[in-house]
Design a protein around this motif. Structure first.
Motif, PDB file in Angstrom:
ATOM      1  N   GLU A 140       0.832  -1.198   0.000  1.00 30.57           N
ATOM      2  CA  GLU A 140       0.000   0.000   0.000  1.00 30.57           C
ATOM      3  C   GLU A 140       0.872   1.256   0.000  1.00 30.57           C
ATOM      4  OE1 GLU A 140      -2.818  -0.030   3.147  1.00 30.57           O
ATOM      5  OE2 GLU A 140      -3.562  -2.042   2.709  1.00 30.57           O
ATOM      6  N   VAL A 141       1.958   1.233   0.794  1.00 34.99           N
ATOM      7  CA  VAL A 141       2.866   2.364   0.838  1.00 34.99           C
ATOM      8  C   VAL A 141       3.471   2.639  -0.530  1.00 34.99           C
ATOM      9  CG1 VAL A 141       5.098   3.172   1.733  1.00 34.99           C
ATOM     10  CG2 VAL A 141       3.432   2.171   3.292  1.00 34.99           C
ATOM     11  N   ASP A 142       3.937   1.586  -1.207  1.00 35.65           N
ATOM     12  CA  ASP A 142       4.524   1.761  -2.538  1.00 35.65           C
ATOM     13  C   ASP A 142       3.521   2.363  -3.510  1.00 35.65           C
ATOM     14  OD1 ASP A 142       6.920   0.762  -1.699  1.00 35.65           O
ATOM     15  OD2 ASP A 142       6.541  -1.297  -2.365  1.00 35.65           O
ATOM     16  N   GLU A 143       2.261   1.918  -3.422  1.00 41.57           N
ATOM     17  CA  GLU A 143       1.237   2.444  -4.323  1.00 41.57           C
ATOM     18  C   GLU A 143       0.990   3.928  -4.063  1.00 41.57           C
ATOM     19  OE1 GLU A 143      -3.425   1.534  -5.607  1.00 41.57           O
ATOM     20  OE2 GLU A 143      -2.400   0.249  -4.164  1.00 41.57           O
ATOM     21  N   MET A 144       0.876   4.283  -2.777  1.00 41.81           N
ATOM     22  CA  MET A 144       0.680   5.701  -2.433  1.00 41.81           C
ATOM     23  C   MET A 144       1.874   6.542  -2.888  1.00 41.81           C
ATOM     24  SD  MET A 144      -0.848   5.479   1.424  1.00 41.81           S
ATOM     25  CE  MET A 144      -2.350   4.584   1.818  1.00 41.81           C
ATOM     26  N   LYS A 145       3.096   6.022  -2.642  1.00 42.39           N
ATOM     27  CA  LYS A 145       4.302   6.752  -3.014  1.00 42.39           C
ATOM     28  C   LYS A 145       4.339   7.006  -4.515  1.00 42.39           C
ATOM     29  CE  LYS A 145       8.108   4.616  -3.679  1.00 42.39           C
ATOM     30  NZ  LYS A 145       9.350   3.817  -3.533  1.00 42.39           N
TER      31      LYS A 145
ATOM     32  N   TYR B 187       5.138  35.504 -16.066  1.00 38.99           N
ATOM     33  CA  TYR B 187       5.994  34.627 -15.253  1.00 38.99           C
ATOM     34  C   TYR B 187       6.005  35.057 -13.789  1.00 38.99           C
ATOM     35  CZ  TYR B 187       7.769  33.108 -19.800  1.00 38.99           C
ATOM     36  OH  TYR B 187       7.884  32.613 -21.055  1.00 38.99           O
ATOM     37  N   LYS B 188       5.499  36.244 -13.494  1.00 43.03           N
ATOM     38  CA  LYS B 188       5.517  36.717 -12.105  1.00 43.03           C
ATOM     39  C   LYS B 188       4.497  35.983 -11.242  1.00 43.03           C
ATOM     40  CE  LYS B 188       7.294  41.367 -12.944  1.00 43.03           C
ATOM     41  NZ  LYS B 188       7.020  42.813 -12.814  1.00 43.03           N
ATOM     42  N   LYS B 189       3.499  35.371 -11.886  1.00 39.61           N
ATOM     43  CA  LYS B 189       2.556  34.571 -11.118  1.00 39.61           C
ATOM     44  C   LYS B 189       3.187  33.208 -10.868  1.00 39.61           C
ATOM     45  CE  LYS B 189      -2.163  32.842 -10.953  1.00 39.61           C
ATOM     46  NZ  LYS B 189      -3.459  32.700 -11.644  1.00 39.61           N
ATOM     47  N   LEU B 190       3.661  33.020  -9.691  1.00 40.93           N
ATOM     48  CA  LEU B 190       4.397  31.797  -9.354  1.00 40.93           C
ATOM     49  C   LEU B 190       3.460  30.595  -9.278  1.00 40.93           C
ATOM     50  CD1 LEU B 190       6.707  33.197  -6.549  1.00 40.93           C
ATOM     51  CD2 LEU B 190       7.218  32.918  -8.970  1.00 40.93           C
ATOM     52  N   PRO B 191       3.980  29.417  -9.560  1.00 38.84           N
ATOM     53  CA  PRO B 191       3.133  28.210  -9.502  1.00 38.84           C
ATOM     54  C   PRO B 191       2.706  27.916  -8.082  1.00 38.84           C
ATOM     55  CG  PRO B 191       5.435  27.617  -9.755  1.00 38.84           C
ATOM     56  CD  PRO B 191       5.369  29.107  -9.917  1.00 38.84           C
ATOM     57  N   GLN B 192       1.606  27.183  -7.971  1.00 36.65           N
ATOM     58  CA  GLN B 192       1.177  26.736  -6.653  1.00 36.65           C
ATOM     59  C   GLN B 192       2.220  25.781  -6.076  1.00 36.65           C
ATOM     60  OE1 GLN B 192      -2.712  24.983  -7.183  1.00 36.65           O
ATOM     61  NE2 GLN B 192      -3.745  26.868  -6.581  1.00 36.65           N
ATOM     62  N   LYS B 193       2.306  25.787  -4.770  1.00 32.67           N
ATOM     63  CA  LYS B 193       3.225  24.880  -4.089  1.00 32.67           C
ATOM     64  C   LYS B 193       2.485  23.603  -3.734  1.00 32.67           C
ATOM     65  CE  LYS B 193       6.594  24.647  -0.362  1.00 32.67           C
ATOM     66  NZ  LYS B 193       7.211  25.364   0.776  1.00 32.67           N
ATOM     67  N   ILE B 194       2.908  22.495  -4.326  1.00 37.36           N
ATOM     68  CA  ILE B 194       2.306  21.201  -4.032  1.00 37.36           C
ATOM     69  C   ILE B 194       3.004  20.625  -2.805  1.00 37.36           C
ATOM     70  CG2 ILE B 194       1.785  18.897  -4.895  1.00 37.36           C
ATOM     71  CD1 ILE B 194       0.333  21.152  -6.328  1.00 37.36           C
ATOM     72  N   VAL B 195       2.259  20.411  -1.758  1.00 33.14           N
ATOM     73  CA  VAL B 195       2.824  19.933  -0.499  1.00 33.14           C
ATOM     74  C   VAL B 195       2.392  18.487  -0.271  1.00 33.14           C
ATOM     75  CG1 VAL B 195       3.019  20.343   1.978  1.00 33.14           C
ATOM     76  CG2 VAL B 195       2.676  22.264   0.417  1.00 33.14           C
ATOM     77  N   PRO B 196       3.282  17.517  -0.509  1.00 37.14           N
ATOM     78  CA  PRO B 196       2.908  16.118  -0.292  1.00 37.14           C
ATOM     79  C   PRO B 196       2.868  15.801   1.195  1.00 37.14           C
ATOM     80  CG  PRO B 196       5.200  16.266  -0.921  1.00 37.14           C
ATOM     81  CD  PRO B 196       4.651  17.654  -0.997  1.00 37.14           C
ATOM     82  N   SER B 197       1.959  14.944   1.550  1.00 37.89           N
ATOM     83  CA  SER B 197       1.852  14.484   2.928  1.00 37.89           C
ATOM     84  C   SER B 197       1.908  12.971   2.934  1.00 37.89           C
ATOM     85  CB  SER B 197       0.543  14.981   3.556  1.00 37.89           C
ATOM     86  OG  SER B 197       0.394  14.455   4.856  1.00 37.89           O
ATOM     87  N   ALA B 198       3.008  12.439   3.439  1.00 39.48           N
ATOM     88  CA  ALA B 198       3.156  10.981   3.485  1.00 39.48           C
ATOM     89  C   ALA B 198       2.232  10.412   4.550  1.00 39.48           C
ATOM     90  CB  ALA B 198       4.602  10.614   3.798  1.00 39.48           C
ATOM     91  N   PRO B 199       1.768   9.185   4.361  1.00 42.34           N
ATOM     92  CA  PRO B 199       0.903   8.560   5.366  1.00 42.34           C
ATOM     93  C   PRO B 199       1.667   8.325   6.652  1.00 42.34           C
ATOM     94  CG  PRO B 199       1.579   6.947   3.749  1.00 42.34           C
ATOM     95  CD  PRO B 199       2.050   8.264   3.235  1.00 42.34           C
ATOM     96  N   LYS B 200       0.919   8.212   7.751  1.00 43.63           N
ATOM     97  CA  LYS B 200       1.505   7.880   9.034  1.00 43.63           C
ATOM     98  C   LYS B 200       1.055   6.505   9.473  1.00 43.63           C
ATOM     99  CE  LYS B 200       1.723  12.677  10.607  1.00 43.63           C
ATOM    100  NZ  LYS B 200       1.268  13.643  11.641  1.00 43.63           N
ATOM    101  N   PHE B 201       1.890   5.889  10.240  1.00 46.35           N
ATOM    102  CA  PHE B 201       1.550   4.573  10.764  1.00 46.35           C
ATOM    103  C   PHE B 201       0.933   4.743  12.145  1.00 46.35           C
ATOM    104  CE2 PHE B 201       2.717   0.672  13.117  1.00 46.35           C
ATOM    105  CZ  PHE B 201       1.973  -0.224  12.374  1.00 46.35           C
ATOM    106  N   MET B 202      -0.289   4.265  12.311  1.00 48.04           N
ATOM    107  CA  MET B 202      -1.019   4.395  13.570  1.00 48.04           C
ATOM    108  C   MET B 202      -1.130   3.031  14.232  1.00 48.04           C
ATOM    109  SD  MET B 202      -1.735   7.624  13.545  1.00 48.04           S
ATOM    110  CE  MET B 202      -3.027   7.778  14.760  1.00 48.04           C
TER     111      MET B 202
END
Length: 549
Positions: free
Chosen positions: A176-181, A231-246
């Motif tokens: 599952e981790v590999d698939e999410m990654k 070009y002055k309009k900068l791209p959105q910042k994509i912030v990845p969030s890795a899963p956590k182990f609970m």
């Protein structure tokens, strides 16, 4: 007992001839000599006063320290006031005029007695104590190693019972981790490709500009298209969030739930995360306006051509920037000097009056009371982008400080404590605290007593504290007074004691000092063109400064 000079087992030889048996000793040079070589040694270095004695009484001649001020002079005396050995030349100098002296030999006995005392204490008391402590610690280490060994054995035994089922579950979860990654990396790689394409386009634009500038081909010059703005309009910042182990907690459930599960992954966009790289030019003072207060505290931009000011008087003055002339004045309703001033989007002047606990607005030259506090005194004020008023205030008993958001006279929000229940701002009245709102809606407070800038987000959660930059521009701690922000979300605060303005980014990272001959900067404001206005406390002047490209 046999004399060591004539011991067959350990015969000492002369240091010069290396054959004759030692009979003499030079206490000055610390060498052993035979009687024949004494004369030769005495003339080997005539700059020294050789003290040659019988070997049996070696080290009987004191070796006086050499003077650090007068070369080749020996220090036979000791200066009590300066606590240093001195030579005869030192004693005769003006440096030790009127000082009391002792002989080195007198000091020698005192020093030796102290050394003997401390030597005895170290050898007979302190060192044995450390030996006992070391032994105790070693015993504890041995016991701890045994306990941890037993613990590891128990865990290993318990783990063997779980491994068979765990191996199956681990394999499933890792899949599952590999698939999410893979999903997230593909998304980010697509984003990277778009950015690289934009960078390639920018390089082509740069090349086209350089060709047009450097060659006389007019056809190429007029074919240039001006696309920089897109070009002055900068791209959105994509912030990845890795899963956590609970890890699972309820052992009565099935094995899968007991072992644990993964939280959902996410990709979020944060439009405020990027900012243009800050490259400050040399700051330049372009205009100076004399306000004629005894002490000047605050400045607020009404427009790019007009500024409101306030100081130690009950009069607020409006000045023309270019002409330097006063346009009009307004006297406070209470007759007390205002604590702070600000200007709303509609151009209305706001001021706080801590003496009568009010926040007031000036409309059509008339003063209206917007807020009247009980048990609290208003200090700094600003007009938020939403049209709300942000007011920082302290309690009458000067034990509490807080920020309150108002819509008109209605209280909407109170900001006072962090997530752990600790005060965000210092307590104690009569200390200046100024407030402003950043472009990303953060609330920024300069807390003079705490010697820091405190920044919280729109919800009132602490983002960071800024307590100055190392190495500092001056040796004094930061002394923050007025505070303002510019179009790039930089935060600027006046450092009154160090005669400069600190510039930090929206995340609290130091960018630069504005240090161009300022004297006791206090109030700050910025116009729509990012020109900085600095109110100098004692100098009674407002200076307009260009500090951005």
């Amino acid at each position: 007992m046999m004399d060591p000079c004539y011991s067959a087992q350990d015969v000492l030889r002369c240091a010069l001839c290396e054959t004759a048996v030692v009979q003499m000793h030079c206490d000055t040079c610390l060498v052993n000599l035979c009687t024949t070589c004494v004369g030769k040694h005495m003339i080997s270095d005539e700059s020294k006063d050789h003290k040659v004695v019988k070997y049996q009484v070696k080290k009987s001649t004191p070796l006086y320290p050499e003077c650090t001020t007068h070369s080749k002079e020996q220090c036979t005396m000791y200066c009590n006031q300066c606590d240093i050995p001195v030579c005869d030349t030192c004693i005769a100098s003006h440096q030790h005029l009127g000082h009391k002296f002792l002989t080195i030999l007198q000091i020698q006995d005192e020093k030796k007695n102290k050394i003997i005392k401390e030597h005895t204490e170290l050898k007979e008391t302190i060192f044995p104590t450390y030996q006992d402590i070391a032994s105790d610690v070693q015993n504890r280490i041995s016991q701890l190693e045994k306990e941890y060994g037993d613990l590891s054995t128990a865990i290993t035994k318990h783990g063997e019972d779980w491994h068979r089922e765990i191996d199956k579950l681990v394999k499933k979860l890792k899949a599952e981790v590999d698939e999410m990654k893979n999903t997230q990396i593909q998304t980010l790689q697509k984003h990277m490709d778009e950015i690289n394409k934009t960078m390639s386009d920018i390089k082509e634009e740069i090349n086209a500009f350089e060709i047009a500038i450097n060659f006389n081909d007019l056809s190429k010059l007029f074919r240039v298209k001006f696309n920089v703005d897109r070009y002055k309009k900068l791209p959105q910042k994509i912030v990845p969030s890795a899963p956590k182990f609970m890890p699972g907690k309820n052992q009565e459930k099935e094995f899968h739930d007991t072992f644990g599960a993964l939280t959902l992954s996410s990709l979020t966009s944060d439009e405020q995360s990027y900012s243009m790289k800050f490259s400050p030019p040399e700051p330049e003072i372009v205009t100076t306006v004399d306000t004629w207060y005894d002490y000047l505290y605050n400045v607020a931009c009404l427009s790019d051509e007009e500024i409101w000011t306030s100081g130690d008087e009950n009069i607020m003055k409006l000045f023309s920037i270019n002409q330097g002339s006063r346009l009009r004045s307004i006297t406070t309703k209470s007759g007390y000097p205002p604590s702070n001033i600000a200007v709303t989007k509609s151009g209305a002047l706001i001021y706080t009056d801590l003496n009568v606990r009010t926040v007031n607005i000036v409309k059509k030259k008339k003063i209206e009371e917007v807020i009247r506090l009980r048990n609290w005194r208003p200090n700094g004020v600003c007009s938020a982008s939403s049209g709300d008023l942000l007011v920082i205030m302290y309690s009458d008993d000067v034990t509490q400080t807080k920020v309150v958001r108002y819509s008109g006279s209605t209280k909407k929000q109170t900001i006072q404590f962090d997530d752990k229940g600790k005060p965000l701002y210092s307590s104690g009245g009569y200390y200046d605290r100024y407030i402003t709102e950043n472009r990303n809606l953060d609330i920024c407070v300069s807390d003079h007593r705490a010697k820091s800038v405190v920044v919280v987000n729109q919800a009132g959660k602490l983002r960071f504290r800024y307590s100055g930059h190392t190495p500092a521009l001056k040796i004094k701690p930061i002394s923050p007074r007025g505070i303002t922000t510019d179009s790039q979300s930089h935060i600027l605060t006046a450092d009154c004691d160090n005669d400069c303005v600190h510039v930090i980014d929206q995340d609290g990272q130091f960018l630069c000092y504005i240090d161009c001959g300022l004297r006791n900067p206090w109030g700050l404001c910025i116009d729509t063109n990012d020109n900085l206005f600095v109110a100098e406390w004692r100098n009674k002047k407002v200076k307009k400064i260009i500090y951005l490209k």
